[in-house]
Write a protein that holds these residues in place. Structure first.
Motif, PDB file in Angstrom:
ATOM      1  N   LEU A   1      39.609 -37.472 -74.616  1.00 17.37           N
ATOM      2  CA  LEU A   1      39.975 -37.136 -73.238  1.00 17.37           C
ATOM      3  C   LEU A   1      39.179 -37.956 -72.221  1.00 17.37           C
ATOM      4  CD1 LEU A   1      40.452 -33.343 -73.876  1.00 17.37           C
ATOM      5  CD2 LEU A   1      42.236 -34.962 -73.200  1.00 17.37           C
ATOM      6  N   GLY A   2      38.476 -38.972 -72.730  1.00 17.47           N
ATOM      7  CA  GLY A   2      37.853 -39.938 -71.827  1.00 17.47           C
ATOM      8  C   GLY A   2      36.453 -39.595 -71.363  1.00 17.47           C
ATOM      9  N   PHE A   3      35.768 -38.690 -72.054  1.00 15.62           N
ATOM     10  CA  PHE A   3      34.422 -38.319 -71.617  1.00 15.62           C
ATOM     11  C   PHE A   3      33.348 -38.896 -72.514  1.00 15.62           C
ATOM     12  CE2 PHE A   3      37.104 -35.123 -69.714  1.00 15.62           C
ATOM     13  CZ  PHE A   3      36.624 -35.128 -68.413  1.00 15.62           C
ATOM     14  N   GLU A   4      32.367 -39.485 -71.873  1.00 18.40           N
ATOM     15  CA  GLU A   4      31.152 -39.933 -72.549  1.00 18.40           C
ATOM     16  C   GLU A   4      30.190 -38.758 -72.639  1.00 18.40           C
ATOM     17  OE1 GLU A   4      30.005 -43.121 -73.385  1.00 18.40           O
ATOM     18  OE2 GLU A   4      32.001 -43.966 -72.990  1.00 18.40           O
ATOM     19  N   ASP A   5      29.545 -38.607 -73.738  1.00 24.20           N
ATOM     20  CA  ASP A   5      28.487 -37.591 -73.844  1.00 24.20           C
ATOM     21  C   ASP A   5      27.573 -38.038 -74.979  1.00 24.20           C
ATOM     22  OD1 ASP A   5      27.046 -35.313 -73.266  1.00 24.20           O
ATOM     23  OD2 ASP A   5      28.441 -33.911 -74.223  1.00 24.20           O
ATOM     24  N   SER A   6      26.375 -37.515 -75.000  1.00 19.74           N
ATOM     25  CA  SER A   6      25.441 -37.790 -76.089  1.00 19.74           C
ATOM     26  C   SER A   6      24.613 -36.538 -76.312  1.00 19.74           C
ATOM     27  CB  SER A   6      24.527 -38.970 -75.728  1.00 19.74           C
ATOM     28  OG  SER A   6      23.650 -38.586 -74.676  1.00 19.74           O
ATOM     29  N   ALA A   7      23.986 -36.485 -77.464  1.00 18.33           N
ATOM     30  CA  ALA A   7      23.126 -35.328 -77.759  1.00 18.33           C
ATOM     31  C   ALA A   7      22.022 -35.211 -76.711  1.00 18.33           C
ATOM     32  CB  ALA A   7      22.533 -35.452 -79.160  1.00 18.33           C
ATOM     33  N   GLU A   8      21.498 -36.358 -76.280  1.00 15.73           N
ATOM     34  CA  GLU A   8      20.402 -36.342 -75.310  1.00 15.73           C
ATOM     35  C   GLU A   8      20.889 -35.834 -73.953  1.00 15.73           C
ATOM     36  OE1 GLU A   8      21.268 -38.971 -77.263  1.00 15.73           O
ATOM     37  OE2 GLU A   8      19.659 -38.502 -78.699  1.00 15.73           O
TER      38      GLU A   8
ATOM     39  N   MET B   1      23.469 -33.880 -73.400  1.00 11.86           N
ATOM     40  CA  MET B   1      23.763 -32.451 -73.556  1.00 11.86           C
ATOM     41  C   MET B   1      22.462 -31.637 -73.518  1.00 11.86           C
ATOM     42  SD  MET B   1      25.661 -30.883 -76.914  1.00 11.86           S
ATOM     43  CE  MET B   1      26.012 -29.125 -77.147  1.00 11.86           C
ATOM     44  N   GLU B   2      21.450 -32.166 -74.168  1.00  8.97           N
ATOM     45  CA  GLU B   2      20.153 -31.488 -74.212  1.00  8.97           C
ATOM     46  C   GLU B   2      19.532 -31.412 -72.814  1.00  8.97           C
ATOM     47  OE1 GLU B   2      17.553 -33.487 -76.904  1.00  8.97           O
ATOM     48  OE2 GLU B   2      15.823 -32.202 -76.436  1.00  8.97           O
ATOM     49  N   LYS B   3      19.635 -32.503 -72.077  1.00  6.82           N
ATOM     50  CA  LYS B   3      19.094 -32.513 -70.704  1.00  6.82           C
ATOM     51  C   LYS B   3      19.762 -31.434 -69.864  1.00  6.82           C
ATOM     52  CE  LYS B   3      19.087 -37.068 -69.721  1.00  6.82           C
ATOM     53  NZ  LYS B   3      19.190 -38.285 -68.889  1.00  6.82           N
ATOM     54  N   PHE B   4      21.086 -31.377 -69.989  1.00  3.90           N
ATOM     55  CA  PHE B   4      21.810 -30.356 -69.230  1.00  3.90           C
ATOM     56  C   PHE B   4      21.378 -28.953 -69.638  1.00  3.90           C
ATOM     57  CE2 PHE B   4      25.163 -27.178 -69.352  1.00  3.90           C
ATOM     58  CZ  PHE B   4      25.327 -26.970 -67.996  1.00  3.90           C
TER      59      PHE B   4
ATOM     60  N   GLY C   1      11.394 -20.897 -70.276  1.00  2.00           N
ATOM     61  CA  GLY C   1      11.371 -20.136 -71.514  1.00  2.00           C
ATOM     62  C   GLY C   1      12.394 -20.620 -72.521  1.00  2.00           C
ATOM     63  N   ALA C   2      13.124 -21.696 -72.181  1.00  2.00           N
ATOM     64  CA  ALA C   2      14.093 -22.264 -73.122  1.00  2.00           C
ATOM     65  C   ALA C   2      13.423 -22.536 -74.462  1.00  2.00           C
ATOM     66  CB  ALA C   2      14.656 -23.569 -72.560  1.00  2.00           C
ATOM     67  N   ASP C   3      14.151 -22.305 -75.545  1.00  2.00           N
ATOM     68  CA  ASP C   3      13.670 -22.667 -76.873  1.00  2.00           C
ATOM     69  C   ASP C   3      14.040 -24.138 -77.073  1.00  2.00           C
ATOM     70  OD1 ASP C   3      13.263 -23.091 -79.584  1.00  2.00           O
ATOM     71  OD2 ASP C   3      13.825 -21.039 -80.115  1.00  2.00           O
ATOM     72  N   ALA C   4      13.131 -25.010 -76.656  1.00  2.00           N
ATOM     73  CA  ALA C   4      13.439 -26.449 -76.603  1.00  2.00           C
ATOM     74  C   ALA C   4      13.779 -26.999 -77.981  1.00  2.00           C
ATOM     75  CB  ALA C   4      12.261 -27.213 -75.995  1.00  2.00           C
ATOM     76  N   ALA C   5      13.113 -26.524 -79.015  1.00  2.00           N
ATOM     77  CA  ALA C   5      13.391 -27.020 -80.363  1.00  2.00           C
ATOM     78  C   ALA C   5      14.796 -26.629 -80.793  1.00  2.00           C
ATOM     79  CB  ALA C   5      12.362 -26.469 -81.349  1.00  2.00           C
ATOM     80  N   LYS C   6      15.188 -25.413 -80.458  1.00  2.00           N
ATOM     81  CA  LYS C   6      16.512 -24.944 -80.850  1.00  2.00           C
ATOM     82  C   LYS C   6      17.593 -25.695 -80.079  1.00  2.00           C
ATOM     83  CE  LYS C   6      16.823 -20.596 -82.432  1.00  2.00           C
ATOM     84  NZ  LYS C   6      16.879 -19.113 -82.437  1.00  2.00           N
ATOM     85  N   ILE C   7      17.340 -25.935 -78.804  1.00  2.00           N
ATOM     86  CA  ILE C   7      18.335 -26.665 -78.007  1.00  2.00           C
ATOM     87  C   ILE C   7      18.489 -28.092 -78.515  1.00  2.00           C
ATOM     88  CG2 ILE C   7      18.701 -27.682 -75.711  1.00  2.00           C
ATOM     89  CD1 ILE C   7      17.820 -25.010 -74.532  1.00  2.00           C
TER      90      ILE C   7
ATOM     91  N   ALA D   1      23.266 -33.796 -61.058  1.00  2.00           N
ATOM     92  CA  ALA D   1      22.262 -34.818 -60.753  1.00  2.00           C
ATOM     93  C   ALA D   1      21.225 -34.916 -61.875  1.00  2.00           C
ATOM     94  CB  ALA D   1      21.560 -34.482 -59.434  1.00  2.00           C
ATOM     95  N   VAL D   2      21.280 -34.000 -62.829  1.00  2.00           N
ATOM     96  CA  VAL D   2      20.290 -33.946 -63.919  1.00  2.00           C
ATOM     97  C   VAL D   2      20.812 -34.668 -65.153  1.00  2.00           C
ATOM     98  CG1 VAL D   2      19.147 -32.365 -65.538  1.00  2.00           C
ATOM     99  CG2 VAL D   2      19.306 -31.757 -63.098  1.00  2.00           C
ATOM    100  N   ALA D   3      22.077 -34.466 -65.438  1.00  2.00           N
ATOM    101  CA  ALA D   3      22.693 -35.065 -66.627  1.00  2.00           C
ATOM    102  C   ALA D   3      24.104 -35.501 -66.261  1.00  2.00           C
ATOM    103  CB  ALA D   3      22.734 -34.040 -67.767  1.00  2.00           C
ATOM    104  N   SER D   4      24.595 -36.474 -66.992  1.00  2.00           N
ATOM    105  CA  SER D   4      25.943 -36.985 -66.710  1.00  2.00           C
ATOM    106  C   SER D   4      26.959 -35.895 -67.067  1.00  2.00           C
ATOM    107  CB  SER D   4      26.138 -38.240 -67.567  1.00  2.00           C
ATOM    108  OG  SER D   4      27.422 -38.739 -67.399  1.00  2.00           O
TER     109      SER D   4
END
Lengths: 490, 490
Positions: A78-85, A87-90, A98-104, A156-159
């Protein structure tokens, strides 16, 4: 002596084992079915205990968003760029402190493989995008924004990339069913084809333990207590605690009297049975919040609080508006819109026509509307003055609403009374590691005990995105099944 | 196998008991000393285990407010009417949803007797009122408002009465000490006169249990593990979890990086040891929040958020301002004041001169100040316009600031940057009943286990009032001592 009600029972006290399997799973919703498939594929004999008379849990009643990204085939088609990084930033920004950063990080890195796994197990996604404000796509579009990815402050934080993946809602045998049902159905069929046994009308009551290890569960079947032995591991997939009045009052009191999007079986029993054995919990106060406003109208209007002040980006994920309203504005909200915007909104499609009620107040001027709403003179007028001044320039320096939704409110105006218009379900639960092992309060895994889904604290520990519950339920359900089937003792 | 770190140890596994007492109390702060006195007076042999080398805990470092009311002799001597019902109405409104209504009612009904008990055990209160905005009285006045009782919205809910009782801070032997020290000192002397034994440098590690009953504790003394037998009961009085990074991240993440008004010993060990045995917790997300603004200046100015909007009654309890800022405004706050008000405020006395720093910005007009502060044009100007319009009439329809503090901001203006100016400590902990019995997750009391103070969820389960911690710590500490000394088995 009655404290034993939920207390773990020593295996030595069990006179008769009524059932035995390698992996025993309590709960046949999204987490349970995902655990069952992976455990069975690992070669384990699997038994699911389900307290109702059918599979599905809360999942089968859900709209069906599964939060996936990192460049899934559907996103790319559908024309969208995304990456794990990306997605993680978002997600790190969206779920808050308090986010579980390792789990995210783990969840984002595994998302592509998880998409393939779902598709490989028969979950269909239709290659179509829904790109309008809304709670859900109005038809069976397979992809939509479901967490405010394309709105301030996250854009403004993630694409921005849409990550709400919705299973196709048509099926030649069942006609049209919700996305959650269409997620559960192929997975349940897969599990049963793999030989997973299911025992219905069986309700978990307590864990059975041998020293520090969980070796089975006590359950009730038609009023009789049965002991079920798990040779390798027990997986708790029993859902949240939205319907435990005591737990809601003690942990998530903002939800008192307003449970939403959960089923009555979500009474917290899995959390209680595990904490009775020293399991740790996390983020028990976190909640998803639904907001009964029409997203197409909200994007075109302004939301103000009990003081007539704007407080949130109106074109964002409505669940974020719900949290902002319930958590931070004492559940006081009004939607103010002008006639032109109201008509435009009414001409759009919606998945939630129930929110398209007539406005509570209508007036020729903002000053009149303000008075009708019971706001102090000038409170709303100054808010509209500031909004209009900037909207005329395509700007919203206060909250960052996107230019496409910015236009001064002029002419006749109306307002919707949205005070108290929220409901939600708790997001907190058992603390688990990346292998879905339930952690003891000491921080160490409890041997033999695994959990996934809404009886655990998942990827959303504060903020929420639609699709996170089916997402982490299926993702960490799989992990639970894999880890339980290994049956390693620490 | 390491999950046993905090796990309860079966009594049968104890080879040698190093100490024995009827009632064993872990922690020698306000809850511990209160429990010790009552248990000793009930005829029990009492042993306190304290991990530091002296009595006091966080209490001895506290300002010393004890929240008492219902018409105490001090309140009456200073001309204030109060009743248990009036106090209860206020507290229910101030602590918010999820309040433990039974505990609040009990606490209010017992307050007069508790005042007498404190005085009878040598705690002195000076008959003088401090009736100005402030965190604490600047001298040794014995009574002050400490929870916003005389500010909106609570002054419309219950008849305002000051309830912050501060022990007199002068003593011929010690010179001048804080109110918390002067609370602890006579109580510790009372306890020791009653024959209470204290073992210092002993740190609780685990509970010792016999079936479902707690019969002692394991502890470390100079690096060596000791087993301490409690013939009748164990009282946990070990304080909160402000200094457990894991627990703060999992339960009260808004406090990450900003622990306040707690001591490093508050690492949650009592909570962990009890939850390892299935104890329930409640309101683990609730936190007290200190705010580093000068109350005399705040009352005379306006507090605005990151959008330049007012958000709180500026003349209320500053802890309420702290919660409003950290919880609901993303920790963004500015104090805006005019020159005249600034000078008036500087001429007042304060207990917290450290907050009397020069303003961050000063300007000839609100428009200039707004620009200097980086706020969008009109954001602050419209806020001041609305505030001034009503202040000129002695009104504040938006937040209800009292007429005595209302005056339009005119002439030269200044602003203080108070973004991030908060710190706090958690209020959640073990769930206990009115006899301070620790409740299992099943809802039943755990035989032999009692708790009080900040290792428990007390009367403040959301909002906070200064004096609640020394208040419920001493009140329910006493209950714990009384109940433990009875030693009844369920």
């Amino acid at each position: 002596m009655t404290a034993g009600k939920l207390r773990p029972v020593p295996a030595a006290a069990i006179a008769e084992w009524h059932e035995t399997a390698d992996v025993v799973i309590a709960g046949y919703g999204i987490a349970g079915v995902s655990a069952a498939i992976e455990a069975a594929r690992s070669g384990a004999q699997v038994l699911i205990l389900e307290r109702t008379s059918g599979w599905g849990g809360a999942a089968a009643l859900a709209g069906g968003f599964v939060y996936l990204g990192g460049g899934t085939p559907l996103q790319r088609a559908l024309g969208f760029e995304d990456s794990a990084e990306n997605m993680e930033k978002f997600l790190l920004a969206a779920v808050g402190p308090g986010a579980d950063a390792a789990k995210i990080a783990d969840y984002c890195r595994g998302s592509l493989e998880h998409y393939d796994w779902l598709v490989g197990n028969g979950v269909p996604f239709r290659e179509a995008l829904w790109d309008e404000p809304g709670w859900e796509p109005p038809h069976d579009e397979g992809l939509a924004y479901s967490g405010g990815e394309n709105a301030a402050p996250f854009n403004a934080v993630a694409s921005p990339a849409p990550r709400g993946h919705v299973p196709r809602m048509r099926d030649k045998r069942t006609g049209e069913r919700g996305g959650g049902y269409m997620l559960m159905k192929p997975l349940a069929e897969t599990a049963e084809a793999l030989g997973v046994r299911v025992s219905y009308d069986v309700r978990l009551t307590r864990l059975i333990v041998d020293g520090e290890r969980v070796v089975g569960v006590l359950a009730r079947r038609y009023g009789r207590e049965i002991a079920v032995r798990a040779e390798l591991g027990v997986v708790l997939a029993t859902g949240g605690f939205a319907y435990s009045e005591q737990m809601v009052a003690d942990h998530a009191p903002r939800l008192i009297g307003r449970p939403g999007a959960a089923i009555e079986e979500h009474d917290g029993v899995g959390i209680l049975a595990a904490t009775a054995f020293g399991a740790a919990t996390a983020h028990m106060d976190a909640t998803e919040v639904a907001f009964f406003g029409d997203p197409q109208m909200m994007a075109r209007g302004i939301l103000v609080n009990g003081q007539g002040q704007r407080y949130v980006t109106e074109d964002t994920y409505p669940g974020r508006i719900g949290q902002a309203t319930l958590f931070h504005q004492d559940n006081q909200a009004f939607l103010v819109i002008d006639e032109q915007a109201h008509e435009e909104a009414l001409a759009t499609e919606t998945a939630t026509p129930v929110f398209r009620v007539p406005p509570t107040w209508a007036a020729e001027t903002v000053a009149e509307l303000e008075a009708d709403m019971g706001l102090p003179e000038l409170a709303l007028q100054t808010t509209v003055e500031v909004y209009n001044t900037y909207a005329a320039q395509g700007l919203d320096p206060l909250f960052g609403k996107k230019p496409e939704w910015l236009r001064p409110l002029t002419g006749a105006v109306a307002a919707f009374d949205l005070r108290g218009a929220t409901a939600g379900f708790p997001l907190g639960g058992l603390r688990t590691d990346l292998d879905s092992r339930v952690l003891h309060v000491s921080g160490e895994p409890i041997p033999g005990l695994f959990a996934a889904g809404r009886c655990t604290a998942g990827i959303c520990t504060g903020g929420y995105v639609s699709g996170a519950s089916l997402g982490d339920g299926s993702f960490y359900g799989r992990r639970a099944g894999l880890a339980a089937a290994k049956g390693e003792v620490e």
